[in-house]
Design a protein around this motif. Structure first.
Motif, PDB file in Angstrom:
ATOM      1  N   ASN A 108       0.801  -1.214   0.000  1.00 50.70           N
ATOM      2  CA  ASN A 108       0.000   0.000   0.000  1.00 50.70           C
ATOM      3  C   ASN A 108       0.837   1.270   0.000  1.00 50.70           C
ATOM      4  O   ASN A 108       0.319   2.344  -0.297  1.00 50.70           O
ATOM      5  CB  ASN A 108      -0.947   0.009   1.211  1.00 50.70           C
ATOM      6  N   GLN A 109       2.127   1.160   0.372  1.00 49.49           N
ATOM      7  CA  GLN A 109       2.942   2.368   0.366  1.00 49.49           C
ATOM      8  C   GLN A 109       3.249   2.754  -1.073  1.00 49.49           C
ATOM      9  O   GLN A 109       3.250   1.924  -1.984  1.00 49.49           O
ATOM     10  CB  GLN A 109       4.219   2.159   1.176  1.00 49.49           C
ATOM     11  N   TYR A 110       3.515   4.035  -1.299  1.00 44.71           N
ATOM     12  CA  TYR A 110       3.658   4.524  -2.666  1.00 44.71           C
ATOM     13  C   TYR A 110       4.972   4.087  -3.307  1.00 44.71           C
ATOM     14  O   TYR A 110       5.013   3.730  -4.478  1.00 44.71           O
ATOM     15  CB  TYR A 110       3.541   6.047  -2.673  1.00 44.71           C
ATOM     16  N   LEU A 111       6.055   4.137  -2.540  1.00 45.90           N
ATOM     17  CA  LEU A 111       7.345   3.650  -3.012  1.00 45.90           C
ATOM     18  C   LEU A 111       7.850   2.585  -2.058  1.00 45.90           C
ATOM     19  O   LEU A 111       7.961   2.829  -0.857  1.00 45.90           O
ATOM     20  CB  LEU A 111       8.365   4.793  -3.102  1.00 45.90           C
ATOM     21  N   ARG A 112       8.161   1.417  -2.595  1.00 45.66           N
ATOM     22  CA  ARG A 112       8.603   0.303  -1.760  1.00 45.66           C
ATOM     23  C   ARG A 112      10.126   0.209  -1.693  1.00 45.66           C
ATOM     24  O   ARG A 112      10.690  -0.058  -0.642  1.00 45.66           O
ATOM     25  CB  ARG A 112       8.019  -1.009  -2.282  1.00 45.66           C
ATOM     26  N   SER A 113      10.790   0.429  -2.825  1.00 42.70           N
ATOM     27  CA  SER A 113      12.252   0.300  -2.835  1.00 42.70           C
ATOM     28  C   SER A 113      12.826   0.923  -4.103  1.00 42.70           C
ATOM     29  O   SER A 113      12.097   1.260  -5.042  1.00 42.70           O
ATOM     30  CB  SER A 113      12.670  -1.178  -2.749  1.00 42.70           C
ATOM     31  N   VAL A 114      14.149   1.053  -4.101  1.00 43.15           N
ATOM     32  CA  VAL A 114      14.876   1.500  -5.285  1.00 43.15           C
ATOM     33  C   VAL A 114      16.056   0.556  -5.498  1.00 43.15           C
ATOM     34  O   VAL A 114      16.700   0.121  -4.545  1.00 43.15           O
ATOM     35  CB  VAL A 114      15.367   2.962  -5.127  1.00 43.15           C
ATOM     36  N   GLU A 115      16.310   0.211  -6.758  1.00 41.33           N
ATOM     37  CA  GLU A 115      17.409  -0.678  -7.106  1.00 41.33           C
ATOM     38  C   GLU A 115      18.330   0.005  -8.104  1.00 41.33           C
ATOM     39  O   GLU A 115      17.874   0.746  -8.982  1.00 41.33           O
ATOM     40  CB  GLU A 115      16.886  -1.976  -7.738  1.00 41.33           C
ATOM     41  N   LEU A 116      19.625  -0.238  -7.989  1.00 42.83           N
ATOM     42  CA  LEU A 116      20.590   0.274  -8.962  1.00 42.83           C
ATOM     43  C   LEU A 116      20.786  -0.782 -10.049  1.00 42.83           C
ATOM     44  O   LEU A 116      21.055  -1.949  -9.760  1.00 42.83           O
ATOM     45  CB  LEU A 116      21.931   0.566  -8.285  1.00 42.83           C
ATOM     46  N   HIS A 174      10.658   2.863   4.186  1.00 39.99           N
ATOM     47  CA  HIS A 174       9.684   2.701   5.255  1.00 39.99           C
ATOM     48  C   HIS A 174       8.325   3.185   4.753  1.00 39.99           C
ATOM     49  O   HIS A 174       8.251   4.129   3.960  1.00 39.99           O
ATOM     50  CB  HIS A 174      10.128   3.526   6.466  1.00 39.99           C
ATOM     51  N   PRO A 175       7.227   2.563   5.182  1.00 33.07           N
ATOM     52  CA  PRO A 175       5.905   3.009   4.726  1.00 33.07           C
ATOM     53  C   PRO A 175       5.588   4.453   5.093  1.00 33.07           C
ATOM     54  O   PRO A 175       4.772   5.091   4.433  1.00 33.07           O
ATOM     55  CB  PRO A 175       4.942   2.054   5.447  1.00 33.07           C
ATOM     56  N   LYS A 176       6.259   4.968   6.141  1.00 32.98           N
ATOM     57  CA  LYS A 176       5.978   6.336   6.558  1.00 32.98           C
ATOM     58  C   LYS A 176       7.136   7.286   6.247  1.00 32.98           C
ATOM     59  O   LYS A 176       6.994   8.213   5.458  1.00 32.98           O
ATOM     60  CB  LYS A 176       5.624   6.371   8.044  1.00 32.98           C
ATOM     61  N   VAL A 177       8.293   7.065   6.876  1.00 27.90           N
ATOM     62  CA  VAL A 177       9.410   8.009   6.704  1.00 27.90           C
ATOM     63  C   VAL A 177      10.720   7.246   6.526  1.00 27.90           C
ATOM     64  O   VAL A 177      11.033   6.347   7.309  1.00 27.90           O
ATOM     65  CB  VAL A 177       9.535   8.953   7.924  1.00 27.90           C
ATOM     66  N   ILE A 187      18.420   3.605 -12.265  1.00 31.51           N
ATOM     67  CA  ILE A 187      17.751   3.028 -11.099  1.00 31.51           C
ATOM     68  C   ILE A 187      16.356   2.546 -11.482  1.00 31.51           C
ATOM     69  O   ILE A 187      15.770   2.994 -12.476  1.00 31.51           O
ATOM     70  CB  ILE A 187      17.643   4.040  -9.934  1.00 31.51           C
ATOM     71  N   LYS A 188      15.864   1.642 -10.680  1.00 36.14           N
ATOM     72  CA  LYS A 188      14.517   1.094 -10.870  1.00 36.14           C
ATOM     73  C   LYS A 188      13.733   1.298  -9.583  1.00 36.14           C
ATOM     74  O   LYS A 188      14.180   0.900  -8.507  1.00 36.14           O
ATOM     75  CB  LYS A 188      14.588  -0.398 -11.210  1.00 36.14           C
ATOM     76  N   LEU A 189      12.579   1.926  -9.700  1.00 37.71           N
ATOM     77  CA  LEU A 189      11.716   2.131  -8.546  1.00 37.71           C
ATOM     78  C   LEU A 189      10.672   1.022  -8.472  1.00 37.71           C
ATOM     79  O   LEU A 189      10.036   0.696  -9.477  1.00 37.71           O
ATOM     80  CB  LEU A 189      11.009   3.486  -8.629  1.00 37.71           C
ATOM     81  N   ILE A 190      10.503   0.481  -7.280  1.00 35.33           N
ATOM     82  CA  ILE A 190       9.461  -0.512  -7.044  1.00 35.33           C
ATOM     83  C   ILE A 190       8.331   0.193  -6.314  1.00 35.33           C
ATOM     84  O   ILE A 190       8.501   0.641  -5.173  1.00 35.33           O
ATOM     85  CB  ILE A 190       9.978  -1.698  -6.202  1.00 35.33           C
ATOM     86  N   LYS A 191       7.198   0.310  -6.975  1.00 37.06           N
ATOM     87  CA  LYS A 191       6.075   1.048  -6.421  1.00 37.06           C
ATOM     88  C   LYS A 191       5.068   0.101  -5.781  1.00 37.06           C
ATOM     89  O   LYS A 191       5.025  -1.092  -6.081  1.00 37.06           O
ATOM     90  CB  LYS A 191       5.388   1.867  -7.513  1.00 37.06           C
ATOM     91  N   GLY A 192       4.238   0.650  -4.893  1.00 33.96           N
ATOM     92  CA  GLY A 192       3.150  -0.106  -4.307  1.00 33.96           C
ATOM     93  C   GLY A 192       1.950  -0.094  -5.236  1.00 33.96           C
ATOM     94  O   GLY A 192       1.987   0.444  -6.340  1.00 33.96           O
ATOM     95  N   ILE A 193       0.857  -0.677  -4.774  1.00 37.07           N
ATOM     96  CA  ILE A 193      -0.329  -0.771  -5.618  1.00 37.07           C
ATOM     97  C   ILE A 193      -1.161   0.506  -5.581  1.00 37.07           C
ATOM     98  O   ILE A 193      -1.989   0.735  -6.458  1.00 37.07           O
ATOM     99  CB  ILE A 193      -1.207  -1.966  -5.201  1.00 37.07           C
ATOM    100  N   PHE A 241       1.205  20.815   1.352  1.00 32.64           N
ATOM    101  CA  PHE A 241       1.165  19.374   1.556  1.00 32.64           C
ATOM    102  C   PHE A 241      -0.217  18.992   2.079  1.00 32.64           C
ATOM    103  O   PHE A 241      -0.604  19.375   3.185  1.00 32.64           O
ATOM    104  CB  PHE A 241       2.244  18.934   2.545  1.00 32.64           C
ATOM    105  N   LEU A 242      -0.960  18.213   1.295  1.00 34.87           N
ATOM    106  CA  LEU A 242      -2.391  18.006   1.542  1.00 34.87           C
ATOM    107  C   LEU A 242      -2.729  16.670   2.197  1.00 34.87           C
ATOM    108  O   LEU A 242      -3.853  16.476   2.646  1.00 34.87           O
ATOM    109  CB  LEU A 242      -3.158  18.121   0.213  1.00 34.87           C
ATOM    110  N   GLY A 243      -1.793  15.743   2.230  1.00 33.12           N
ATOM    111  CA  GLY A 243      -2.073  14.425   2.793  1.00 33.12           C
ATOM    112  C   GLY A 243      -2.295  13.393   1.700  1.00 33.12           C
ATOM    113  O   GLY A 243      -2.487  13.728   0.523  1.00 33.12           O
ATOM    114  N   SER A 244      -2.241  12.104   2.085  1.00 32.78           N
ATOM    115  CA  SER A 244      -2.311  10.992   1.128  1.00 32.78           C
ATOM    116  C   SER A 244      -1.302  11.212   0.005  1.00 32.78           C
ATOM    117  O   SER A 244      -1.597  11.003  -1.175  1.00 32.78           O
ATOM    118  CB  SER A 244      -3.723  10.851   0.545  1.00 32.78           C
ATOM    119  N   GLY A 245      -0.112  11.668   0.403  1.00 29.80           N
ATOM    120  CA  GLY A 245       0.863  12.076  -0.595  1.00 29.80           C
ATOM    121  C   GLY A 245       2.228  11.436  -0.450  1.00 29.80           C
ATOM    122  O   GLY A 245       2.572  10.865   0.579  1.00 29.80           O
ATOM    123  N   LEU A 246       2.996  11.554  -1.521  1.00 31.49           N
ATOM    124  CA  LEU A 246       4.407  11.164  -1.536  1.00 31.49           C
ATOM    125  C   LEU A 246       5.216  12.450  -1.542  1.00 31.49           C
ATOM    126  O   LEU A 246       5.095  13.266  -2.456  1.00 31.49           O
ATOM    127  CB  LEU A 246       4.729  10.334  -2.775  1.00 31.49           C
TER     128      LEU A 246
END
Length: 249
Positions: A7-15, A42-45, A93-99, A156-161
């Motif tokens: 559910n998090q917007y960004l899960r990881s980054v790979e080189l 981290h899902p939050k910070v 880099i490759k970003l792994i995004k959430g759903i 910054f409005l919330g529900s955001g990245l």
């Protein structure tokens, strides 16, 4: 935990190391890039910390550009450019995004904030009332610190990245503590932050992951960071530290 990661917007980054022809040229020559394989967010910070020139802002910038942000900051929709100074790391880099996709986005960076504020002025001429999203007036009518804080508190409005590069650069310690409070409100409203910082105050946010760059990149606790240890030692031993620092050669 798995559902939270999805559910998090960004899960990881790979080189993408296989695409890099040589690690002898910038930015691939930086020890932080050489040792980078995969960072889990981290899902939050998530904090990225390190000494000046370590590569933390370079990594953060690449993440932001790869996600679709303008290199000089703003939301996904900003496309102004004053001078291209960003590296090509985002191409490797490759970003792994959430759903889930964020409803709000913002890339805030101290280095090009003046250019961003100028672009907001220009956009307000086209879209009257835009200033209401930034505290009601031109960001140039405020001090550097006040304009930084106005963006953080109003835009910054919330529900955001939210990707922030050294947000403490213009903020007093009191404003940094206010920033922590606002961050907590936003993370409670399904927001995710990725932050490069030197500030022991900001990186004290408890529900977070900290990556520290030295010879490599590794996850550490708050108390293990150089920023925390140096500041704690200085405050607790101010007189002795000053005697050493100000000693005549």
């Amino acid at each position: 935990m798995y559902l939270e990661q999805c559910n998090q917007y960004l899960r990881s980054v790979e080189l993408k190391k296989e695409k890099i022809g040589s690690f002898s040229r910038y930015p691939f020559s930086l020890p932080a890039i050489k040792s980078l394989s995969k960072l889990h967010f981290h899902p939050k910070v998530t904090f990225i910390v390190g000494e000046n020139g370590s590569g933390k802002s370079t990594i953060l910038e690449a993440i932001a550009i790869a996600y679709g942000f303008n290199p000089e900051g703003g939301s996904i929709n900003f496309d102004f450019s004053s001078k291209d100074t960003h590296s090509q790391l985002h191409e490797y880099i490759k970003l792994i995004k959430g759903i889930k996709k964020p409803k709000d986005t913002f890339f805030l960076r101290a280095e090009s904030f003046y250019n961003f504020a100028t672009n907001v002025d220009e956009l307000d001429k086209i879209v009257p009332g835009l200033f209401s999203s930034y505290g009601g007036t031109s960001l140039h009518n405020k001090s550097h610190g006040e304009s930084f804080f106005a963006v953080f508190m109003n835009r910054f409005l919330g529900s955001g990245l939210y990707i922030l590069d050294e947000p403490e650069a213009a903020l007093s310690p009191a404003r940094q503590m206010s920033m922590l409070s606002r961050m907590h409100q936003l993370t409670s409203d399904n927001s995710q932050f990725i932050i490069a910082t030197h500030s022991p105050i900001i990186m004290a946010y408890p529900d977070a992951k900290i990556y520290e760059i030295k010879e490599d990149i590794r996850e550490v606790s708050y108390e293990e960071t150089d920023n925390y240890q140096i500041m704690k030692h200085f405050i607790n031993n101010t007189d002795s530290m000053l005697r050493i620092l100000l000693k005549d050669n």
